[in-house]
Design a protein around this motif. Structure first.
Motif: not given
Lengths: 128, 362
Positions: B64-67, B79-84, B97-101
């Motif tokens: 929720e916080f990351a969102n 689980l284990n997916q990454v997002q730009y 800009d960042l990657l979210v694991y």
């Protein structure tokens, strides 16, 4: 450590000048090519142009940087190295020989005295 | 005094030209930008990217916080997916800009080196929900192994079938008994991996990679080629193409903004921007004749200034000058021609998509 050849004259802007009678052959120094890295385009002044010592008379472009070419002495451009225009990488590989850029017929040969000696140029780049 | 990454001694050993970048002593190049660029496009190269920042979010409400602090939809991650993704200021300007694991029990944010401290404080300042936030950057080393032969190389040292690891997925695994986080990610346009390890284990991983990669002629690659590679793919670079004065919609990053997911910092401002229409857009352009565009140069149409260059370089793959810049929206269509004002004016044409179209990333 960058190669500085004895017997050549140098500018503070990192050009070298080889004096042969009233003709000067010029290019950029080993230090300059190493700082620029990967030279991909060069535009020396055109044959027949009259240039003045210290003026920006051309450009040299590397992948990440662009730099002016400064005239070491005043005079007329009498020859340009077509080989380096086609393959600018020559300047990286052999800046003092195959990588020469253009020749100047001097209008005021006394200007040569204003250029740096190899020793003075070595001191200049030592601080970098 | 700038920091050294766990691989600093290796860079010296391999003859790197070292520069200070984002507070670190980093290799700008080894044998040269062009040969290194070609190594990554045709073989495999290794980048030290330990300067990147890693910020960990744990706790029951981490998703929720990351969102809330990023624009992309973290709740969609398996689980284990990454997002730009990106973090925004309330006015829609870009924090980073960042990657979210999305990892077991934690979210890992991988941010730009120069922004790590700023981002960390921004995240702390905006803390909501039941979460804990830690800046792990100093404890983590990171290598990027990139190029069409990267799977072949990494398969020799990872006890995990890499053909099962898809683009933008990660796995927590081991290399030579050392715990690593391995993801199929990168910023070069080629197939490749990023490996995160404890800083103290970095050299062992480096040696392992270079030992097994010998047959594949693996080489170390500097920041210079990293930049030409990312640029040929038209990927944005924070500080050049995007920053706090630009928003993701005009930067062509609308695809990482998920309005439908609910509230996030910057959402309202972006909705307003969207409603009123974009005034300018970030476009990619190729040089028509000769010349190389450079950052900060003006873009003109006739005598009218219509924008400015954000990134510009010689493209080692295309053998010509390429650039990116913001232009008034009516000049952003592919095929539009305008001029960039360097020492001599350079004629350029807007193109669609990446400059380099043959990348092997999958």
């Amino acid at each position: 450590m960058a190669n500085v050849l004895e017997g050549l004259k140098y500018t503070r802007e990192h050009e070298w000048a080889k004096v042969e009678g009233n003709i000067v052959i010029t290019g950029i120094t080993d230090y300059a090519q190493s700082e620029l890295s990967d030279i991909v385009m060069v535009e020396p002044p055109k044959i027949g142009t009259t240039i003045k010592a210290g003026d920006a008379v051309g450009t040299i472009e590397a992948v990440k940087a662009v730099s002016d070419l400064f005239a070491p002495v005043s005079g007329e451009v009498i020859e340009v190295n077509e080989k380096v225009i086609k393959d600018p990488g020559i300047i990286n590989r052999d800046p003092y020989n195959e990588g020469w850029l253009y020749k100047i017929k001097m209008s005021n040969p006394a200007e040569v005295e204003n250029l740096l000696s190899a020793e003075q140029y070595r001191e200049l780049i030592a601080g970098h | 005094m700038a920091k050294k990454t766990p691989f600093y001694e290796k860079h010296l050993q391999y003859g790197a030209k070292i520069v200070e970048f984002a507070g670190f002593f980093m290799p700008i190049q080894f044998e040269g930008i062009i040969p290194e660029h070609e190594t990554v496009r045709s073989g495999v190269g290794v980048f030290d990217v330990s300067h990147m920042g890693e910020i960990e979010i744990t706790g029951p409400e981490r998703i929720e916080f990351a969102n809330y602090i990023t624009t992309n939809d973290v709740s969609k991650l398996a689980l284990n997916q990454v997002q730009y993704s990106a973090m925004l200021y309330p006015d829609g300007g870009i924090v980073d800009d960042l990657l979210v694991y999305n990892l077991k029990d934690r979210i890992l944010l991988v941010v730009n080196a120069a922004n790590t401290e700023k981002d960390y404080h921004w995240i702390l300042q905006n803390k909501k929900f039941n979460v804990e936030i830690k800046n792990l950057s100093d404890e983590i080393g990171q290598l990027a192994i990139q190029g069409p032969k990267s799977e072949q190389l990494m398969q020799k040292i990872v006890d995990f079938d890499l053909s099962q690891l898809k683009y933008y997925w990660a796995t927590e695994t081991k290399i030579k008994e050392i715990d690593v986080l391995l993801s199929r990610t990168g910023y070069t346009g080629e197939d490749g991996f990023e490996v995160y390890m404890a800083a103290k284990d970095g050299l062992k991983i480096w040696d392992t990679i270079f030992e097994v990669g010998k047959d594949l002629n693996v080489k170390p690659i500097g920041l210079g080629a990293r930049d030409t590679l990312r640029f040929e793919m038209r990927y944005c670079l924070y500080g050049n193409d995007i920053d706090k004065t630009t928003n993701p919609l005009e930067a062509g990053l609308g695809w990482i903004v998920k309005f439908e997911k609910g509230d996030f910092i910057g959402r309202e401002a972006l909705l307003k921007i969207k409603e009123s229409g974009l005034k300018r857009k970030l476009v990619g352009f190729e040089v028509i004749d000769k010349g190389i565009p450079r950052p900060h140069q003006k873009i003109i149409n006739g005598s009218k200034e219509i924008g400015y260059v954000t990134s510009g370089t010689f493209s080692p793959s295309l053998k010509k000058g390429i650039g990116m810049g913001y232009v008034e929206v009516q000049y952003s269509e592919p095929g539009t021609k305008f001029r960039v004002i360097g020492k001599e004016p350079i004629s350029v044409e807007v193109i669609k998509g990446p400059f380099y179209k043959k990348g092997t990333h999958k």
